[in-house]
Write a protein that holds these residues in place. Structure first.
Motif, PDB file in Angstrom:
ATOM      1  N   SER A 207     -17.703  21.095  83.071  1.00 18.88           N
ATOM      2  CA  SER A 207     -19.104  20.387  83.353  1.00 18.88           C
ATOM      3  C   SER A 207     -20.244  20.570  82.391  1.00 18.88           C
ATOM      4  CB  SER A 207     -19.340  21.142  84.686  1.00 18.88           C
ATOM      5  OG  SER A 207     -18.386  21.173  85.463  1.00 18.88           O
ATOM      6  N   ILE A 208     -20.540  21.349  81.523  1.00 19.42           N
ATOM      7  CA  ILE A 208     -21.328  21.338  80.561  1.00 19.42           C
ATOM      8  C   ILE A 208     -21.419  19.768  79.974  1.00 19.42           C
ATOM      9  CG2 ILE A 208     -22.158  22.802  78.702  1.00 19.42           C
ATOM     10  CD1 ILE A 208     -21.668  25.349  80.200  1.00 19.42           C
ATOM     11  N   ALA A 209     -19.297  19.994  79.366  1.00 15.90           N
ATOM     12  CA  ALA A 209     -19.882  18.906  78.377  1.00 15.90           C
ATOM     13  C   ALA A 209     -19.777  17.624  79.176  1.00 15.90           C
ATOM     14  CB  ALA A 209     -18.738  18.333  78.013  1.00 15.90           C
ATOM     15  N   LEU A 210     -19.934  17.080  80.633  1.00 12.94           N
ATOM     16  CA  LEU A 210     -19.874  16.018  81.134  1.00 12.94           C
ATOM     17  C   LEU A 210     -21.039  15.774  81.400  1.00 12.94           C
ATOM     18  CD1 LEU A 210     -17.027  15.849  83.650  1.00 12.94           C
ATOM     19  CD2 LEU A 210     -17.279  14.108  82.034  1.00 12.94           C
ATOM     20  N   PHE A 211     -21.961  16.461  81.358  1.00 13.50           N
ATOM     21  CA  PHE A 211     -23.948  16.550  81.715  1.00 13.50           C
ATOM     22  C   PHE A 211     -23.999  15.729  80.321  1.00 13.50           C
ATOM     23  CE2 PHE A 211     -27.777  18.102  81.805  1.00 13.50           C
ATOM     24  CZ  PHE A 211     -27.992  17.338  82.415  1.00 13.50           C
ATOM     25  N   ALA A 212     -23.464  17.363  79.638  1.00  8.79           N
ATOM     26  CA  ALA A 212     -24.373  16.618  78.047  1.00  8.79           C
ATOM     27  C   ALA A 212     -24.480  15.417  77.434  1.00  8.79           C
ATOM     28  CB  ALA A 212     -24.378  18.142  76.981  1.00  8.79           C
ATOM     29  N   MET A 213     -23.190  14.738  78.016  1.00 12.89           N
ATOM     30  CA  MET A 213     -22.233  13.735  77.366  1.00 12.89           C
ATOM     31  C   MET A 213     -23.539  12.319  78.486  1.00 12.89           C
ATOM     32  SD  MET A 213     -20.800  13.001  74.886  1.00 12.89           S
ATOM     33  CE  MET A 213     -19.288  14.578  74.281  1.00 12.89           C
ATOM     34  N   PHE A 214     -23.596  12.888  79.713  1.00 13.32           N
ATOM     35  CA  PHE A 214     -24.339  12.112  80.396  1.00 13.32           C
ATOM     36  C   PHE A 214     -25.659  11.520  80.015  1.00 13.32           C
ATOM     37  CE2 PHE A 214     -20.869  11.151  83.452  1.00 13.32           C
ATOM     38  CZ  PHE A 214     -20.214  10.493  83.405  1.00 13.32           C
ATOM     39  N   PHE A 215     -26.222  12.634  79.702  1.00 12.66           N
ATOM     40  CA  PHE A 215     -27.391  12.754  79.685  1.00 12.66           C
ATOM     41  C   PHE A 215     -28.000  11.475  78.142  1.00 12.66           C
ATOM     42  CE2 PHE A 215     -31.122  14.776  77.675  1.00 12.66           C
ATOM     43  CZ  PHE A 215     -32.222  15.321  78.440  1.00 12.66           C
ATOM     44  N   THR A 216     -27.042  12.876  77.161  1.00 12.82           N
ATOM     45  CA  THR A 216     -27.585  12.442  75.795  1.00 12.82           C
ATOM     46  C   THR A 216     -27.023  11.179  75.393  1.00 12.82           C
ATOM     47  OG1 THR A 216     -25.778  13.230  75.022  1.00 12.82           O
ATOM     48  CG2 THR A 216     -27.459  14.821  74.619  1.00 12.82           C
ATOM     49  N   TYR A 217     -26.505  10.714  75.508  1.00 15.12           N
ATOM     50  CA  TYR A 217     -26.049   9.019  75.616  1.00 15.12           C
ATOM     51  C   TYR A 217     -26.060   8.201  76.287  1.00 15.12           C
ATOM     52  CZ  TYR A 217     -22.371  10.017  72.307  1.00 15.12           C
ATOM     53  OH  TYR A 217     -21.733  10.270  71.144  1.00 15.12           O
ATOM     54  N   ILE A 218     -27.024   7.988  77.042  1.00 18.81           N
ATOM     55  CA  ILE A 218     -27.504   7.065  78.360  1.00 18.81           C
ATOM     56  C   ILE A 218     -29.072   7.022  77.394  1.00 18.81           C
ATOM     57  CG2 ILE A 218     -28.848   7.214  80.912  1.00 18.81           C
ATOM     58  CD1 ILE A 218     -26.607   8.173  82.157  1.00 18.81           C
ATOM     59  N   HIS A 219     -29.530   8.393  77.325  1.00 18.74           N
ATOM     60  CA  HIS A 219     -31.021   8.537  77.092  1.00 18.74           C
ATOM     61  C   HIS A 219     -30.519   7.418  75.576  1.00 18.74           C
ATOM     62  CE1 HIS A 219     -32.230  10.998  79.818  1.00 18.74           C
ATOM     63  NE2 HIS A 219     -33.453  11.027  79.219  1.00 18.74           N
ATOM     64  N   ILE A 220     -29.513   7.264  74.206  1.00 19.01           N
ATOM     65  CA  ILE A 220     -29.417   6.713  73.343  1.00 19.01           C
ATOM     66  C   ILE A 220     -29.454   5.741  73.081  1.00 19.01           C
ATOM     67  CG2 ILE A 220     -27.784   6.938  71.461  1.00 19.01           C
ATOM     68  CD1 ILE A 220     -26.895  10.179  71.677  1.00 19.01           C
ATOM     69  N   LEU A 221     -28.623   5.211  74.543  1.00 18.83           N
ATOM     70  CA  LEU A 221     -28.380   3.819  74.542  1.00 18.83           C
ATOM     71  C   LEU A 221     -29.512   3.054  75.143  1.00 18.83           C
ATOM     72  CD1 LEU A 221     -26.168   1.636  74.536  1.00 18.83           C
ATOM     73  CD2 LEU A 221     -25.345   2.106  77.475  1.00 18.83           C
ATOM     74  N   LEU A 222     -30.346   3.646  76.555  1.00 20.64           N
ATOM     75  CA  LEU A 222     -31.445   2.973  76.329  1.00 20.64           C
ATOM     76  C   LEU A 222     -32.683   3.261  75.039  1.00 20.64           C
ATOM     77  CD1 LEU A 222     -31.821   4.919  80.239  1.00 20.64           C
ATOM     78  CD2 LEU A 222     -31.546   2.530  79.987  1.00 20.64           C
ATOM     79  N   THR A 223     -32.790   4.011  74.213  1.00 22.94           N
ATOM     80  CA  THR A 223     -33.850   4.066  73.378  1.00 22.94           C
ATOM     81  C   THR A 223     -33.320   2.742  72.377  1.00 22.94           C
ATOM     82  OG1 THR A 223     -33.677   6.620  73.183  1.00 22.94           O
ATOM     83  CG2 THR A 223     -34.274   5.360  71.254  1.00 22.94           C
ATOM     84  N   CYS A 224     -32.088   2.626  72.442  1.00 19.50           N
ATOM     85  CA  CYS A 224     -31.708   1.421  71.092  1.00 19.50           C
ATOM     86  C   CYS A 224     -31.445   0.449  72.124  1.00 19.50           C
ATOM     87  CB  CYS A 224     -29.740   1.780  71.245  1.00 19.50           C
ATOM     88  SG  CYS A 224     -29.255   3.227  69.869  1.00 19.50           S
ATOM     89  N   LEU A 225     -31.516   0.230  72.892  1.00 16.88           N
ATOM     90  CA  LEU A 225     -31.665  -1.173  73.546  1.00 16.88           C
ATOM     91  C   LEU A 225     -32.702  -1.396  73.677  1.00 16.88           C
ATOM     92  CD1 LEU A 225     -28.697  -1.037  77.073  1.00 16.88           C
ATOM     93  CD2 LEU A 225     -28.161  -2.054  74.495  1.00 16.88           C
ATOM     94  N   LEU A 226     -33.920  -0.495  73.863  1.00 14.89           N
ATOM     95  CA  LEU A 226     -35.065  -0.654  74.125  1.00 14.89           C
ATOM     96  C   LEU A 226     -35.918  -1.529  72.684  1.00 14.89           C
ATOM     97  CD1 LEU A 226     -37.018   1.771  76.106  1.00 14.89           C
ATOM     98  CD2 LEU A 226     -36.496  -0.617  76.752  1.00 14.89           C
ATOM     99  N   ASN A 227     -35.356  -1.480  71.929  1.00 15.22           N
ATOM    100  CA  ASN A 227     -35.101  -1.775  70.125  1.00 15.22           C
ATOM    101  C   ASN A 227     -34.754  -3.556  69.748  1.00 15.22           C
ATOM    102  OD1 ASN A 227     -34.928  -2.595  67.486  1.00 15.22           O
ATOM    103  ND2 ASN A 227     -34.403  -0.421  66.934  1.00 15.22           N
ATOM    104  N   LYS A 228     -35.890  -4.109  69.511  1.00 13.45           N
ATOM    105  CA  LYS A 228     -35.813  -5.379  69.326  1.00 13.45           C
ATOM    106  C   LYS A 228     -34.866  -6.264  68.419  1.00 13.45           C
ATOM    107  CE  LYS A 228     -40.522  -5.576  70.149  1.00 13.45           C
ATOM    108  NZ  LYS A 228     -41.893  -6.041  70.299  1.00 13.45           N
TER     109      LYS A 228
END
Length: 343
Positions: A207-228
């Motif tokens: 559960s800890i690993a799944l939460f950490a993966m979802f939280f971090t990778y979603i934020h990483i993906l959003l940050t990179c997608l907002l890059n032009k």
């Protein structure tokens, strides 16, 4: 941890491999080749990071724990399997079985915790780049690594400490290797505490690993997608999808292996097959996906091979060809550029 003398002299019988005489040696060679491949990939990653000061950064200092952990898991499984293939003897002593089970579980828990720490590091680096050096200082990285291994040792150590006062009354291991669920089936006393604690720790870590993966990778993906930049977006998607696929493959196999022992309706063949894949595929895929697929490590491996291996071959190989330093440097420079552009 002490066991009765009768326990120390007992011999356990592991699940038969069911191989015909004609397939024994091919399977032995396949197992040996797979183990050697795992060692080469993971040791290459360890040595590359350890021998290059430029890679002594938080990301790579966390990453180096993954191949160490993978070697531990592979070594817990392959030598015993290879030996039993060659000798056609599937017996194992109780101390050896407990040692194998402890190492296998340390490997499983360690993988989840290390990947969680690596995901946090990438989240800070990409989503909080200006605070990265402060948040991920050398002291903080050392504490994270210590916490990962200490947590793993305490959690897994507690699981097997619960076996100390239990008595064996069976000798058939219902799996391809020793683990906590298969050992519980050998006990005469009530193993409810072992069972509940094992399930609790398995679900807690996952559960800890799944939460950490979802939280971090979603934020990483959003940050990179907002890059032009289009190349940044495609690289972010490719990296995130690849990492998450490997992680979820490990998650599914470990979860199924833990839960399937609690239900008699599950096919023993399916349980054994998926249980073995948990020890076969991650140690091969992890150094490739998380390590050699990284540009900085890939270029360092290339430099290591061209600076150390190729001069040795050219000057000491058959015919003792003359080694041209300028040609080698030119090839090294052009090769490095190709590797950098390919990523």
């Amino acid at each position: 941890m002490q066991f009765n003398t009768s326990k120390l002299t007992s011999i356990l019988n592991m699940e038969p491999l069911g191989l015909s005489p004609s397939t024994v040696y091919p399977m032995f060679l396949l197992g040996l080749a797979t183990y050697c491949l795992i060692l080469v990939f993971n040791l290459t990653l360890i040595l590359t990071i350890a021998l290059n000061r430029q890679l002594h950064k938080p990301m790579f200092l966390l990453l180096i724990n993954l191949p160490i952990n993978d070697i531990m898991g592979a070594t817990a499984f392959y030598p015993q399997l290879i030996t039993s293939l060659l000798s056609q003897d599937r017996t194992i002593s109780q101390p050896a079985c407990f040692l194998q089970a402890v190492l296998v579980h340390l490997y499983g828990g360690g993988t989840l915790l290390i990947l969680t720490a690596m995901a946090y590091d990438r989240y800070v680096a990409i989503c909080c780049p200006f605070r990265y050096s402060v948040i991920m200082s050398s002291g903080k990285v050392a504490r994270i690594i210590a916490a990962v291994w200490l947590t793993d040792i305490i959690v897994i150590g507690t699981i097997f400490c619960l076996f100390v006062k239990l008595r064996f009354c069976r000798s058939a291991i219902t799996d391809m290797y020793c683990n906590n669920p298969s050992l519980m089936k050998l006990m005469c006393e009530d193993t409810s505490i072992n069972n509940y604690y094992g399930l609790f720790t398995a679900f807690l870590l996952q559960s800890i690993a799944l939460f950490a993966m979802f939280f971090t990778y979603i934020h990483i993906l959003l940050t990179c997608l907002l890059n032009k930049r289009a190349d940044t977006k495609s690289k972010a998607i490719r990296t995130c999808v690849t990492h998450l696929m490997v992680f979820f493959l490990f998650e599914l196999t470990t979860l199924f292996t833990v839960v399937s022992h609690r239900f008699d309706e599950v096919s023993p063949f399916l349980r054994r097959s998926i249980g073995v894949s948990f020890l076969v595929f991650p140690p091969i895929l992890n150094p490739l996906i998380y390590g050699l697929n990284t540009r900085e490590i890939r270029t360092k491996v290339l430099h290591l091979l061209l600076n150390k291996v190729s001069p040795f071959i050219l000057t000491r190989g058959p015919g003792k060809q003359t080694f041209n330093t300028n040609t080698h440097k030119s090839f090294l420079h052009s090769s490095s550029e190709i590797f950098i552009l390919s990523n």
